[in-house]
Write a protein that holds these residues in place. Structure first.
Motif, PDB file in Angstrom:
ATOM      1  N   ARG A 167      -7.908  18.086  15.560  1.00  0.00           N
ATOM      2  CA  ARG A 167      -9.171  18.160  14.845  1.00  0.00           C
ATOM      3  C   ARG A 167      -9.043  19.099  13.645  1.00  0.00           C
ATOM      4  O   ARG A 167      -9.550  18.822  12.556  1.00  0.00           O
TER       5      ARG A 167
ATOM      6  N   MET B   9      -4.418  10.975  10.650  1.00  0.00           N
ATOM      7  CA  MET B   9      -4.228   9.722  11.392  1.00  0.00           C
ATOM      8  C   MET B   9      -4.227   9.904  12.920  1.00  0.00           C
ATOM      9  O   MET B   9      -4.872   9.113  13.622  1.00  0.00           O
TER      10      MET B   9
ATOM     11  N   TRP C  47      -5.752  12.186  14.705  1.00  0.00           N
ATOM     12  CA  TRP C  47      -7.112  12.487  15.168  1.00  0.00           C
ATOM     13  C   TRP C  47      -7.952  11.222  15.224  1.00  0.00           C
ATOM     14  O   TRP C  47      -8.754  11.033  16.125  1.00  0.00           O
ATOM     15  N   LEU C  48      -7.767  10.344  14.241  1.00  0.00           N
ATOM     16  CA  LEU C  48      -8.537   9.086  14.248  1.00  0.00           C
ATOM     17  C   LEU C  48      -8.216   8.260  15.489  1.00  0.00           C
ATOM     18  O   LEU C  48      -9.084   7.586  16.034  1.00  0.00           O
TER      19      LEU C  48
ATOM     20  N   GLY D  64     -10.907   7.229  18.387  1.00  0.00           N
ATOM     21  CA  GLY D  64     -11.237   5.804  18.286  1.00  0.00           C
ATOM     22  C   GLY D  64     -11.811   5.401  16.953  1.00  0.00           C
ATOM     23  O   GLY D  64     -12.669   4.521  16.866  1.00  0.00           O
ATOM     24  N   ARG D  65     -11.361   6.047  15.870  1.00  0.00           N
ATOM     25  CA  ARG D  65     -11.952   5.755  14.561  1.00  0.00           C
ATOM     26  C   ARG D  65     -11.116   4.814  13.708  1.00  0.00           C
ATOM     27  O   ARG D  65     -11.501   4.501  12.592  1.00  0.00           O
ATOM     28  N   HIS D  66      -9.940   4.404  14.170  1.00  0.00           N
ATOM     29  CA  HIS D  66      -9.217   3.375  13.424  1.00  0.00           C
ATOM     30  C   HIS D  66      -9.952   2.053  13.613  1.00  0.00           C
ATOM     31  O   HIS D  66     -10.479   1.783  14.688  1.00  0.00           O
ATOM     32  N   ILE D  67      -9.980   1.230  12.551  1.00  0.00           N
ATOM     33  CA  ILE D  67     -10.720  -0.028  12.639  1.00  0.00           C
ATOM     34  C   ILE D  67      -9.985  -0.988  13.573  1.00  0.00           C
ATOM     35  O   ILE D  67      -8.788  -1.197  13.460  1.00  0.00           O
ATOM     36  N   ALA D  68     -10.737  -1.553  14.547  1.00  0.00           N
ATOM     37  CA  ALA D  68     -10.147  -2.483  15.498  1.00  0.00           C
ATOM     38  C   ALA D  68     -11.163  -3.577  15.790  1.00  0.00           C
ATOM     39  O   ALA D  68     -12.347  -3.438  15.493  1.00  0.00           O
ATOM     40  N   VAL D  69     -10.677  -4.689  16.352  1.00  0.00           N
ATOM     41  CA  VAL D  69     -11.553  -5.828  16.635  1.00  0.00           C
ATOM     42  C   VAL D  69     -12.004  -5.769  18.091  1.00  0.00           C
ATOM     43  O   VAL D  69     -11.194  -5.858  19.005  1.00  0.00           O
ATOM     44  N   ASP D  70     -13.322  -5.635  18.281  1.00  0.00           N
ATOM     45  CA  ASP D  70     -13.866  -5.462  19.632  1.00  0.00           C
ATOM     46  C   ASP D  70     -14.192  -6.775  20.336  1.00  0.00           C
ATOM     47  O   ASP D  70     -14.510  -6.770  21.508  1.00  0.00           O
TER      48      ASP D  70
ATOM     49  N   THR E 132     -12.385  -7.448  23.934  1.00  0.00           N
ATOM     50  CA  THR E 132     -12.316  -6.363  24.919  1.00  0.00           C
ATOM     51  C   THR E 132     -13.696  -5.932  25.402  1.00  0.00           C
ATOM     52  O   THR E 132     -13.841  -5.501  26.536  1.00  0.00           O
TER      53      THR E 132
ATOM     54  N   ARG F 280     -17.339   6.256  20.851  1.00  0.00           N
ATOM     55  CA  ARG F 280     -16.524   6.382  19.642  1.00  0.00           C
ATOM     56  C   ARG F 280     -17.405   6.823  18.481  1.00  0.00           C
ATOM     57  O   ARG F 280     -18.586   6.539  18.464  1.00  0.00           O
TER      58      ARG F 280
END
Ligand code: NA
Ligand code: NA
Lengths: 307, 423, 164
Positions: C9, C59, C61-62, C66-72, C75, C163
């Motif tokens: 952090r 990077m 910390w992201l 859970g702050r990296h862009i991902a497709v939900d 899941t 997140r």
């Protein structure tokens, strides 16, 4: 094919450097009966110009084309070709870039230390200046003006002449001139034609203040792994390509000047006195070069001045 | 065949929720190793992405808009526009769209535009009896103006990967942006006539108008100033963004709108978005190199230019492909993956690279508002606390307008190209 | 583990400051060019370093938050076990990727460091100053990915709502 040579090129295949690579490809593939394949990755698909030295040196790709000045971080002496007005005639350029000459030989050798072997040099022509309304005859005309440059040594030169150097990439050139981000442009004359810079600037001053060279390099470990027979084929093709582009260069430049004039540009050639005035203000740049490059630079500079 | 396998692998990685950046980068690295190419390309590609001066504009534009946001600019803008046009037929909708357009000139992102204006406009519109579906669609679509009107993060990225002038791209977005703005306004007014039934807003008095405008004025002037700096070429887009950031600080401090806490939040939020975006660009670059070495873009490009050999069929086919991809792909990765594949074919067919960039951005806007994966839909859904399906249905007429504007752009390229090259 | 997450952090905050400083330097650059016609030689390059180091430092910390862009899309529809399985798999993939990048990124750094390679630009800094950011950032990312795999095994990872 048993062996593949992948070549990274910043410019499009249609540029004269791209055409030159195609010639090399034809020669190699023909003479090796297809044992060696050449793949050209043009338009910076794989690497930008400035990444090529590291990419080829580390063996990430077999071959690449980079402007000579990209090696300045490893071999500061390469910027001999950007020393203001040192190679201001075609004869001097030809003598300097001849394989094994006292100017080029030591540079090729020094580049060897970066993990790359120089196969051949590609001529790109001299640097010229672009302006609006009046030519840039002497350093007086540059005083207090913002000037586009593409490297540190050129920046030092502009500063020595009293201008303010501004780094602008090739792709932003057109708008930078159109909108007056800089007052004076600097580029190779073939760039004037390919980017239609006559829409935005109306005067060319044929300063030839620097000689722009590109080099084609191959990863040294990869090169040493080739059979003698293959090496010979590649070297022969490289020599053919080198001579071809060198011989064409003056025609390419002449065509570019003609196209510029047809599109309304005025082409101004500085007189001998004006060139002397430029050379006088450039003295500190030569001194800085010697200081930075030590013995190697001194040796090359002496050789260059004798041409 | 290889292409299908690679796509299947990419989908599998994305679906088990590997972050987009690492799905692209990881698959790219695997392809390099598998194909016997040097894995050094992966770290080299990541470094060369972060070493791009033009991408520095991304954090700076984000900082500028986040600082203005924390200073309450969204509310000010909406209030000011509302005071002037709120009493027109469909006035609240028109005010919303115009606010989106103005905020778009401050922000480079669609999501930020939709979220900012949505937060203030949605409750107000619903309270006045506008149909929910229309309101959600309006905001999701209005938000997309954020990437067409400069500054624009996707345009920065397109300029970065294609080595085209970002200044020219920015300027080329203005014409189509204004067209889309006008289409949305006309649609809202027609909608208001036919499906009225909501409470009319009384015209604001001149005093209200004066004070509301005065509060919104500094940020509007800043947006105009930044675009002007870019337009006259006084600075690169990256430097213009830095000027914008300085201006945003001056404005919010002078208006006493910026606290230490909100400042800290603004710089932290900008950092998070920047890193998320740049890592996707970097991952896509690794992936792009790998598929280039497998000669996939070259083959697809060749296939396209041989089979769809007129500009019209090319653009029709590409638009359908991008619409389908846009259903499931995140917008930025779509630009990153498809541009190297499509641009060479487009150039052969005589399209201008700047024009093509603007076209790609409009298609990305469509991707942002089509379900199931559309960031703007998610934003509106969470701002309005409603169902995704309701937002998605509301978006349909706006999607139609956007495709119409693609047609206009095709038949009249000057809409994009006149401002950068002749004006 | 908590010490490590506070460390990440702190790095993220440093990144935020670096980006902000980049803005300051570039504003100064424009001012220097227009007011004094004396463009700086350092602003562009140092601000670029801020971007490189900032991104690499933040990077990990992201990933942790859970702050990296991902497709939900998929899941989110799975049960708890399915979610854990997917999470474990995806974080293993991230871990493997970051390990390889750390390794080869380290090679690139070491090579330039030994050769004393410089950028040859206006400021002429050693190239390793930028190159070192890659192995450091990805080594930290690798460590964090391992921690996330452990979380998946214990079922203590962040839920979608936690997140951001
Ligand atoms: Na915008
Ligand atoms: Na979508």
């Amino acid at each position: 094919a048993d062996t593949t040579l992948r070549i990274s090129l910043q410019l499009p295949l249609t540029s004269h450097l791209g055409q030159n690579l195609l010639l090399f490809k034809e020669e190699v593939e023909k003479n090796s009966n297809g044992d060696i394949a050449v793949e050209i990755y043009d338009s910076a698909q794989l690497y930008k110009d400035k990444e090529v030295p590291a990419a080829v040196g580390s063996g990430a790709i077999e071959m690449g084309v980079a402007s000579l000045t990209r090696y300045v971080g490893d071999v500061p002496a390469v910027d001999i070709f950007y020393q203001p007005f040192l190679f201001d005639t075609e004869e001097k350029v030809r003598a300097a870039v001849a394989p094994g000459s006292a100017v080029r030989g030591p540079l090729d050798e020094a580049i060897q230390d970066t993990g790359s072997t120089v196969l051949w040099w590609q001529a790109y022509g001299g640097a010229i200046m672009l302006s609006k309304e009046a030519p840039i005859k002497t350093p007086e005309d540059m005083k207090g003006k913002k000037v586009r440059v593409f490297g540190k040594t050129l920046g030092d030169f502009v500063k020595a002449a009293g201008g303010a150097p501004t780094l602008i990439s090739g792709s932003e050139q057109y708008l930078a001139y159109q909108r007056g981000t800089v007052d004076i442009g600097m580029t190779g004359v073939s760039g004037v034609k390919s980017r239609k810079l006559w829409d935005v600037m109306d005067t060319i001053t044929v300063t030839n203040n620097a000689d722009i060279e590109f080099i084609v390099v191959v990863n040294t470990d990869f090169w040493n792994g080739l059979s003698e027979e293959h090496k010979a084929i590649v070297q022969a093709a490289a020599l053919t390509a080198e001579n071809d582009v060198r011989d064409r260069m003056s025609q390419i430049e002449a065509d570019a000047y003609k196209a510029a004039e047809e599109n309304g540009m005025t082409v101004y050639r500085p007189t001998a006195e004006e060139i002397t005035a430029w050379k006088t203000v450039s003295e500190p740049v030569y001194e800085a070069y010697i200081e930075k490059t030590g013995d190697l630079g001194q040796k090359i500079m002496d050789a260059a001045k004798k041409l | 065949m290889t292409t299908v396998l690679i796509l299947a692998a990419l989908f599998s990685l994305l679906l088990i929720r590997v972050p987009v950046a690492f799905a692209l980068g990881g698959l790219g690295l695997a392809l390099l190793l598998f194909g016997g190419f040097s894995p050094l390309m992966a770290p080299q590609a990541i470094l060369s992405t972060l070493d791009g001066f033009i991408l520095l504009a991304v954090p700076l534009f984000l900082l500028m808009s986040n600082i203005l946001l924390k200073g309450g600019v969204g509310k000010d803008l909406f209030a000011a526009v509302h005071a002037w046009v709120g009493h027109w037929p469909g006035g609240l909708a028109v005010a919303t769209i115009i606010s989106c357009g103005i905020f778009a000139a401050i922000s480079g992102s669609s999501v930020a535009t939709a979220a900012t204006i949505g937060t203030v406009a949605i409750p107000e519109m619903i309270e006045r009896g506008y149909q929910k579906r229309f309101v959600y669609g309006l905001l999701a679509a209005g938000g997309t103006l954020g990437i067409l009107i400069p500054p624009s993060i996707p345009m920065i990225v397109y300029g970065f990967v294609t080595e085209q002038s970002v200044i020219a791209l920015f300027l080329a977005g203005i014409g189509p942006g204004l067209l889309l703005l006008t289409l949305f306004i006309i649609f809202s007014m027609i909608y208001a006539r036919w499906f009225g039934g909501f409470e009319a807003v009384p015209a604001a008095d001149w005093e209200t108008r004066f004070w509301a405008s005065l509060r919104a004025l500094p940020s509007v002037l800043l947006a105009v100033y930044v675009i002007r700096v870019i337009y006259i070429g006084a600075a690169t887009p990256t430097e213009a963004a830095a000027i914008g950031l300085a201006g945003a600080l001056v404005i919010t401090l002078a208006m006493r709108r910026l606290t230490w806490l909100s400042f800290r939040q603004a710089i932290f939020d900008s950092m998070v978005t920047t890193v998320a975006i740049l890592m996707i660009v970097a991952g896509a670059k690794v992936f792009g190199k790998a598929i280039t070495l497998y000669r996939i873009p070259q083959d697809i490009s060749m296939f396209i230019s041989q089979n769809f050999d007129t500009p019209l069929t090319f653009i029709l086919v590409v638009s359908v492909v991008l619409l389908i991809m846009g259903l499931v792909f995140e917008a930025l990765s779509m630009v990153l993956i498809m541009t190297p594949v499509l641009l060479p074919a487009a150039l052969i067919l005589g399209f201008d690279p700047i024009w093509f960039g603007v076209y790609m951005v409009v298609m990305v806007e469509c991707a942002l508002i089509t379900p199931p994966v559309g960031l703007n839909l998610y934003v509106i859904q969470s701002v309005a606390k409603s169902k995704l399906s309701e937002v998605a249905r509301g978006v349909l007429p706006f999607l139609g307008l956007m495709l119409f504007s693609v047609a206009v752009l095709y038949f009249w390229p000057a809409l994009a190209l006149y401002i950068p090259f002749n004006f | 583990m908590t010490a490590f997450s506070s460390f990440l952090r702190a790095l993220a905050w440093i990144a935020a400051l670096l980006f902000f400083c980049a803005g300051g330097m570039l504003t100064y650059e424009v001012a220097a060019r227009y007011l004094f016609i004396a463009p700086t030689i350092w602003a562009a390059e140092l601000s670029q370093l801020c971007l490189i180091w900032g991104t690499m430092l933040a990077m990990p910390w992201l990933l942790q938050s859970g702050r990296h862009i991902a497709v939900d899309a998929i899941t989110e529809r799975l049960g708890p076990l399915g979610k854990r399985l997917c999470y474990g798999l995806s974080m293993s993939a991230v871990g493997l990727f970051s390990l390889i990048v750390t390794w080869f990124g380290g090679d690139i750094f070491w090579d330039s460091f030994e050769r004393g390679r410089t950028t040859g630009s206006m400021l002429d800094l050693p190239t390793w100053v930028a190159e070192l950011a890659i192995p450091i950032g990805f080594a930290l990312l690798f460590a964090q990915a391992l921690i996330e795999v452990l979380k998946a095994m214990r079922g203590t990872m962040l839920e979608a709502g936690e997140r951001s």
